[in-house]
Design an enzyme around this catalytic site. Structure first.
Site, PDB file in Angstrom:
ATOM      1  N   GLN A 103     -10.041 -43.795  15.337  1.00 57.69           N
ATOM      2  CA  GLN A 103      -8.978 -43.194  14.521  1.00 57.69           C
ATOM      3  C   GLN A 103      -8.729 -44.016  13.255  1.00 57.69           C
ATOM      4  O   GLN A 103      -8.392 -45.192  13.343  1.00 57.69           O
ATOM      5  CB  GLN A 103      -7.705 -43.131  15.370  1.00 57.69           C
ATOM      6  CG  GLN A 103      -6.445 -42.826  14.579  1.00 57.69           C
ATOM      7  CD  GLN A 103      -5.193 -42.871  15.450  1.00 57.69           C
ATOM      8  OE1 GLN A 103      -4.977 -42.016  16.288  1.00 57.69           O
ATOM      9  NE2 GLN A 103      -4.359 -43.875  15.242  1.00 57.69           N
ATOM     10  N   GLY A 104      -8.893 -43.399  12.100  1.00 58.36           N
ATOM     11  CA  GLY A 104      -8.685 -44.107  10.833  1.00 58.36           C
ATOM     12  C   GLY A 104      -7.401 -43.673  10.143  1.00 58.36           C
ATOM     13  O   GLY A 104      -7.400 -42.738   9.330  1.00 58.36           O
ATOM     14  N   TYR A 105      -6.326 -44.351  10.454  1.00 58.36           N
ATOM     15  CA  TYR A 105      -5.030 -44.007   9.862  1.00 58.36           C
ATOM     16  C   TYR A 105      -4.542 -45.114   8.927  1.00 58.36           C
ATOM     17  O   TYR A 105      -4.437 -44.955   7.725  1.00 58.36           O
ATOM     18  CB  TYR A 105      -3.980 -43.788  10.961  1.00 58.36           C
ATOM     19  CG  TYR A 105      -3.992 -42.412  11.568  1.00 58.36           C
ATOM     20  CD1 TYR A 105      -5.067 -41.555  11.401  1.00 58.36           C
ATOM     21  CD2 TYR A 105      -2.915 -41.960  12.318  1.00 58.36           C
ATOM     22  CE1 TYR A 105      -5.072 -40.300  11.969  1.00 58.36           C
ATOM     23  CE2 TYR A 105      -2.911 -40.703  12.886  1.00 58.36           C
ATOM     24  CZ  TYR A 105      -3.994 -39.880  12.709  1.00 58.36           C
ATOM     25  OH  TYR A 105      -3.978 -38.644  13.269  1.00 58.36           O
ATOM     26  N   SER A 106      -4.187 -46.267   9.548  1.00 57.59           N
ATOM     27  CA  SER A 106      -3.542 -47.337   8.788  1.00 57.59           C
ATOM     28  C   SER A 106      -4.442 -47.855   7.681  1.00 57.59           C
ATOM     29  O   SER A 106      -5.666 -47.820   7.784  1.00 57.59           O
ATOM     30  CB  SER A 106      -3.207 -48.508   9.713  1.00 57.59           C
ATOM     31  OG  SER A 106      -2.275 -48.113  10.667  1.00 57.59           O
ATOM     32  N   SER A 130      -9.062 -49.233  16.111  1.00 59.03           N
ATOM     33  CA  SER A 130      -9.514 -49.760  17.403  1.00 59.03           C
ATOM     34  C   SER A 130     -10.967 -49.398  17.631  1.00 59.03           C
ATOM     35  O   SER A 130     -11.385 -48.277  17.307  1.00 59.03           O
ATOM     36  CB  SER A 130      -8.686 -49.172  18.546  1.00 59.03           C
ATOM     37  OG  SER A 130      -7.330 -49.337  18.272  1.00 59.03           O
ATOM     38  N   GLU A 163      -0.386 -38.703  21.652  1.00 55.63           N
ATOM     39  CA  GLU A 163      -0.601 -40.115  21.964  1.00 55.63           C
ATOM     40  C   GLU A 163       0.542 -40.651  22.819  1.00 55.63           C
ATOM     41  O   GLU A 163       0.336 -41.393  23.764  1.00 55.63           O
ATOM     42  CB  GLU A 163      -0.704 -40.902  20.655  1.00 55.63           C
ATOM     43  CG  GLU A 163      -1.056 -42.348  20.824  1.00 55.63           C
ATOM     44  CD  GLU A 163      -1.325 -43.025  19.463  1.00 55.63           C
ATOM     45  OE1 GLU A 163      -1.729 -44.170  19.479  1.00 55.63           O
ATOM     46  OE2 GLU A 163      -1.127 -42.389  18.403  1.00 55.63           O
ATOM     47  N   SER A 223       5.980 -48.965  14.784  1.00 59.65           N
ATOM     48  CA  SER A 223       6.581 -50.233  15.189  1.00 59.65           C
ATOM     49  C   SER A 223       7.921 -50.002  15.883  1.00 59.65           C
ATOM     50  O   SER A 223       8.507 -48.922  15.795  1.00 59.65           O
ATOM     51  CB  SER A 223       6.791 -51.132  13.974  1.00 59.65           C
ATOM     52  OG  SER A 223       7.836 -50.600  13.184  1.00 59.65           O
TER      53      SER A 223
END
Lengths: 363, 400
Positions: free
Chosen positions: B126-129, B161, B244, B381
């Site tokens: 997963q490419g988010y941040s 990850s 998620e 967070s």
């Protein structure tokens, strides 16, 4: 009953109690405009909810403790003064669980709202004058919850066979009850002096009176946890509403993260405590012998949630929250008092840890 | 609720009984190399038994059952000490992307990608941040523009990850240069096996490299590999965040109970079961596990009845992340000066609690203790969760 039907019935009960309690604000009771005895009787007669406090057979589908918890949540939300915890949490279940048929009349009077029962806890200074007979008892007990309002007192006494309960009509000779000034104005306490007071002994033939007393305390702890959940929710609601209307620096204070995070924390602690409390009610109703662990956990978490919510509510309200006029003080005092009844949070956690280390856990 | 899935539960138990030796101690007891070999074999057995993609429609290779049955697999597998998501990339494929494609994908995307997730041919991350877009996710800068029939991507992702084990990445990229923030973002599926994609592992405080940076330099993907429409990436990704948080809520307590049982043994064996401060914390910890258990059940019921967990998920997420820090701190406190040095084998670790069979070693607790610090940072967070609770559950105004 299907889950949704059950949920609906409980929501109806909640609404019924909430709507009624909204008509009898705590301030009006404390300042004498509304008589708390009248509120008590109306809850018994018009809403007919006292029967919920009668312990039913395990696994019984009839309403019981889970529903009583909803009533206590609403009492906690409204902070309604009255002998609810002593009579519905402790007294009535104690009378019923002894299995004593002769108590039927007393039980009926309590359910009808005509009698208040105060229960003196086990570490008191009262003993039977003759341990073999115990037709009379003597001694002093202080800080007995709701004693000034009581029609009957229940005293656990040691006898040759173990523990039994002594039922005392407050009109009996040798009974002297003196009201004590409470730290929390919504509660009542009294000093009970008994001098060769005649008693009715109940549960003499019961094989496990000690177990009965534990079950009674377990039920009362669940009810008190419900009260604390309702109290905490009222504080979250009140603080949230205030955070929207109070402006500083040209913005509602609820837009500041420092306030948001305080609110988020009391809200989620309260809802976590509610989850445990509902589970505890289920367990104490359906499987009372295995309920102790979750009841202790719920009691500790709910008492803490109530205290933290009441304390944060004062902080979020600022100066107005410190005034006599604002109800925030009432919630704070009640939340403080609640931590000292039927075990402190530390004592509950100690008891829970004992069970966990003894019995282990299963995934 | 239990009645409907009872037959399926029997099937799952039968599968476990048949596939595992009677003295199976749990995957935690295997050595690291044995574990890796086991994962591959285990995934294959699950695939053959139809226990991957249990809640996906049959036409895409799933079992056509519900979320409840998916939860049953998770529960029974955790109890038995076997992984229900054998590889790290299975979380991204089976739990995150699969349900998102089912909700947003075209027929062709579903037909093409879903079976390949199940077979393990496509291993997703997963490419988010991004370095400048963490909590403020929709401030992301990675751009994609159409050149012919391809999207061409440029930018950098971080905290991805297991990107080093994946061959596909689903990511958010800015496709509408004139539109600021969320409405300018799209959800793209990008093959990683190409020169324009560069993966660099990040060594974290545990000493392992659980996360990577991913660099796109004129990386390409086909025009049709977009999920939802142009500019809908933010909405698509929010569905995904919901999955998620909600899907595993019902079984989490099992993993944590297994871990807690190990902690009780540690406390007893080190003679600290009489310490009143430790005892207070034992009770505090177990109360949180019970909230996860019964709160998770309620959440599952809500999802089964067609609802969504919504912002309630934030309460459970916050609770879980802080719980795991609390309980691993308790373990370190119990170890006392023994925790000054490493000793014994670490457990399988990762973001889950160590599974059944994990040795009660100093190293295993040290690793979980460190890993727990990430839990209040990733996936929204702890501070963002509190904002969500205050804004969406209590009605507080958004900041700015």
């Amino acid at each position: 009953m299907a889950t949704t039907d059950l949920d609906e019935a409980r929501q109806e009960l909640r609404k019924l109690v909430r709507d009624f309690l909204a008509t009898v604000p705590v301030r009006d009771v404390l300042e004498g405009r509304i008589d708390s005895d009248v509120v008590w009787k109306r809850l018994a007669r018009e809403l007919q909810i006292f029967e919920l406090a009668i312990p039913s057979a395990p696994a019984d589908e009839a309403p019981g403790l889970p529903e009583l918890v909803i009533v206590f949540e609403e009492l906690g939300r409204a902070l309604t003064p009255g002998p609810y915890l002593s009579t519905l949490g402790l007294g009535l279940p104690a009378l019923c669980l002894t299995g004593e048929v002769s108590l039927r009349r007393v039980i009926d009077r309590v359910v009808a709202g005509d009698a208040v029962v105060a229960v003196i806890d086990r570490d008191h200074g009262i003993s039977a004058d003759d341990p073999h007979q115990a037709p009379t008892v003597s001694g002093v007990a202080e800080r007995v919850m709701d004693a000034p309002a009581a029609d009957f007192l229940i005293v656990p006494v040691r006898s040759a066979e173990g523990v039994s309960l002594a039922l005392i009509d407050v009109e009996s000779p040798g009974v002297r009850i003196t009201a004590e000034e409470p730290f929390d104005p919504t509660m009542r306490f009294g000093r009970v002096e008994l001098s060769e007071t005649p008693v009715t002994r109940v549960g003499d033939g019961h094989p496990d009176m000690s177990g009965v007393l534990e079950r009674v305390e377990t039920r009362a702890r669940v009810a008190l946890a419900g009260f604390h959940v309702g109290l905490a929710r009222a504080c979250v609601t009140s603080a949230s509403e205030y955070a929207l209307v109070r402006h500083q620096f040209d913005r509602p204070i609820g837009s500041f993260q420092s306030i948001k995070h305080l609110l988020a924390d009391i809200h989620r602690r309260t809802e976590a405590a509610a989850i445990l409390t509902h589970r505890a009610a289920w367990a104490a109703h359906h499987d009372p012998d295995a309920a102790a662990l979750v009841v202790h956990l719920a009691a500790a978490e709910a008492a803490d949630a109530a205290f933290e919510s009441a304390a944060s509510s004062i902080q979020i309200h600022g100066g107005i929250g410190f005034t006599w006029e604002h109800d925030a003080q009432l919630y704070f005092k009640r939340a403080t008092a609640g931590r000292m009844i039927l075990g402190t949070p530390d004592e509950h956690r100690e008891a829970a840890a004992d069970l966990l280390l003894r019995d282990g856990v299963e995934a | 609720m239990t009645d409907e899935s009872a037959g399926f539960r029997d099937e799952v138990r039968g599968f476990l009984e048949h596939s595992l030796p009677s003295d199976w101690p749990g995957i935690g007891a295997l050595s690291p190399s044995e574990r890796d070999r086991f994962r591959g074999r285990w995934r294959q057995s699950m695939l053959e038994a139809g226990l991957l993609g249990v809640s996906w429609p049959r036409e895409y290779g799933g079992r056509g059952l519900g979320v409840l049955e998916q939860a049953v697999v998770q529960e029974e597998f955790l109890r038995a000490g076997v992984p229900h998501l054998p590889f790290l990339w299975d979380l991204s494929g089976l739990i995150l992307l699969g349900p998102t494609l089912l909700a947003w994908g075209t027929d062709e995307q579903k037909r093409h990608f879903l079976p390949r997730i199940l077979s393990g041919e496509d291993r997703w991350c997963q490419g988010y941040s991004e370095p400048e877009a963490g909590s403020d996710l929709f401030a992301l800068r990675t751009r994609a523009h159409l050149v012919g029939d391809d999207w061409v991507l440029n930018g950098q992702k971080i905290w991805t990850s297991h990107a080093d084990q994946a061959n596909w990445i689903f990511c958010l990229a800015r496709t509408e240069p004139d539109i600021a923030r969320a409405p300018g973002i799209s959800f793209l599926l990008v093959p990683m096996d190409q020169p324009g994609v560069d993966v660099r592992p990040i060594r974290t405080m545990t000493g392992e490299a659980e996360f990577c940076e991913v660099f796109f330099t004129d990386a390409r993907t086909r025009r049709e590999d977009i999920v939802g429409g142009r500019g809908e990436g933010a909405r698509v990704s929010l569905t995904l965040l919901e999955f998620e948080r909600s899907v595993s809520a019902s079984g989490k307590h099992i993993g944590y109970t297994i871990e807690f049982e190990r902690l009780l043994r540690l406390i007893k064996s080190s003679g600290q079961d009489g310490d009143p401060l430790i005892r207070q914390k034992i009770a505090r910890a177990y109360a949180q596990i019970q909230v996860m258990r019964f709160g998770g059940q309620a959440a599952l019921q809500q999802v089964t009845e067609g609802g969504s967990m919504g912002p309630q998920a934030s309460i459970l997420k916050l609770l879980e992340s802080e719980y795991h820090q609390f309980v691993t701190e308790l373990a370190m406190e119990t170890l006392g000066s023994r925790a000054l040095v490493k000793q014994g084998l670490p457990g399988p670790g990762g973001i889950q609690a160590d599974p059944l069979g994990t040795p009660n070693t100093v190293s295993a607790w040290q690793e979980q203790y460190l890993t727990a610090r990430a839990k209040t940072i990733y996936g929204g967070s702890a501070q963002i969760q509190r904002n969500t609770i205050a804004e969406r559950l209590l009605g507080m105004p958004r900041e700015r």
